[in-house]
Motif scaffolding. Sequence first.
Motif, PDB file in Angstrom:
ATOM      1  N   PRO A 132       0.825  -1.209   0.000  1.00  0.00           N
ATOM      2  CA  PRO A 132       0.000   0.000   0.000  1.00  0.00           C
ATOM      3  C   PRO A 132       0.859   1.260   0.000  1.00  0.00           C
ATOM      4  N   GLY A 133       1.634   1.407  -1.033  1.00  0.00           N
ATOM      5  CA  GLY A 133       2.554   2.523  -1.174  1.00  0.00           C
ATOM      6  C   GLY A 133       3.330   2.358  -2.460  1.00  0.00           C
ATOM      7  N   LYS A 134       4.623   2.681  -2.413  1.00  0.00           N
ATOM      8  CA  LYS A 134       5.443   2.669  -3.624  1.00  0.00           C
ATOM      9  C   LYS A 134       6.516   1.589  -3.555  1.00  0.00           C
ATOM     10  N   VAL A 135       6.787   0.978  -4.708  1.00  0.00           N
ATOM     11  CA  VAL A 135       7.867   0.002  -4.843  1.00  0.00           C
ATOM     12  C   VAL A 135       8.994   0.671  -5.619  1.00  0.00           C
ATOM     13  N   LEU A 136      10.190   0.663  -5.021  1.00  0.00           N
ATOM     14  CA  LEU A 136      11.367   1.277  -5.634  1.00  0.00           C
ATOM     15  C   LEU A 136      12.327   0.196  -6.125  1.00  0.00           C
ATOM     16  N   GLY A 137      13.258   0.562  -6.984  1.00  0.00           N
ATOM     17  CA  GLY A 137      14.094  -0.411  -7.668  1.00  0.00           C
ATOM     18  C   GLY A 137      15.438  -0.721  -7.064  1.00  0.00           C
ATOM     19  N   LEU A 157       1.146  -5.218 -10.750  1.00  0.00           N
ATOM     20  CA  LEU A 157      -0.265  -4.879 -10.952  1.00  0.00           C
ATOM     21  C   LEU A 157      -0.635  -3.662 -10.122  1.00  0.00           C
ATOM     22  N   SER A 158      -1.707  -2.992 -10.551  1.00  0.00           N
ATOM     23  CA  SER A 158      -2.287  -1.982  -9.674  1.00  0.00           C
ATOM     24  C   SER A 158      -3.135  -2.731  -8.637  1.00  0.00           C
ATOM     25  N   ILE A 159      -3.446  -2.079  -7.543  1.00  0.00           N
ATOM     26  CA  ILE A 159      -4.223  -2.737  -6.495  1.00  0.00           C
ATOM     27  C   ILE A 159      -5.621  -3.105  -6.996  1.00  0.00           C
ATOM     28  N   PRO A 160      -6.336  -2.224  -7.734  1.00  0.00           N
ATOM     29  CA  PRO A 160      -7.644  -2.638  -8.263  1.00  0.00           C
ATOM     30  C   PRO A 160      -7.562  -3.855  -9.196  1.00  0.00           C
ATOM     31  N   ALA A 170       0.715  -2.708  -6.146  1.00  0.00           N
ATOM     32  CA  ALA A 170       1.103  -1.545  -5.357  1.00  0.00           C
ATOM     33  C   ALA A 170       0.396  -0.308  -5.869  1.00  0.00           C
ATOM     34  N   TRP A 171       0.447   0.738  -5.044  1.00  0.00           N
ATOM     35  CA  TRP A 171      -0.102   2.027  -5.439  1.00  0.00           C
ATOM     36  C   TRP A 171       0.720   2.601  -6.593  1.00  0.00           C
ATOM     37  N   SER A 172       2.056   2.506  -6.513  1.00  0.00           N
ATOM     38  CA  SER A 172       2.879   2.966  -7.624  1.00  0.00           C
ATOM     39  C   SER A 172       4.218   2.234  -7.634  1.00  0.00           C
ATOM     40  N   PHE A 173       4.856   2.280  -8.800  1.00  0.00           N
ATOM     41  CA  PHE A 173       6.140   1.618  -9.023  1.00  0.00           C
ATOM     42  C   PHE A 173       7.085   2.605  -9.681  1.00  0.00           C
ATOM     43  N   SER A 174       8.358   2.519  -9.329  1.00  0.00           N
ATOM     44  CA  SER A 174       9.353   3.275 -10.092  1.00  0.00           C
ATOM     45  C   SER A 174       9.620   2.488 -11.377  1.00  0.00           C
ATOM     46  N   ARG A 175      10.178   3.152 -12.384  1.00  0.00           N
ATOM     47  CA  ARG A 175      10.487   2.456 -13.646  1.00  0.00           C
ATOM     48  C   ARG A 175      11.468   1.309 -13.418  1.00  0.00           C
TER      49      ARG A 175
END
Length: 119
Positions: A64-69, A100-103, A81-86
């Motif tokens: 429930p937040g951001k995934v970084l690389g 995937l997006s959470i929805p 996740a809510w968002s991902f870095s490239r």
Amino acid sequence: MELKSTNQYLRMTVRFLEVARRQYNVGLWATVAVLLSRPRRGRVVVNVGELNRLLNDGDVVVVPGKVLGDGELSKRVTVAAWSFSRTALMKIKAAGGEALSIPELVRRMPKPSGVKIIT
């Protein structure tokens, strides 16, 4: 629950999770909605290296937040996740995993079993 964010996509995602919790009677979706409702500085931030350390091949996880690389990922995992870095997206896909997006995860697995949540 009152969400003070002006981000319309975030507001729609939280509402979607609340509806999914009522419709499918799954508390996990309510927990994710609460965690996403936090102020931005209080949301979860996870690196792929940490996912590699915490997860096994084939695991499904919600962030429930951001995934970084930062770090390396050598396991095939499905990450919502809510968002991902490239960089994180590239590393997840290179390891044979899925981002995937959470929805999207809710639509695929309305009644999740074995889904882990990173807090």
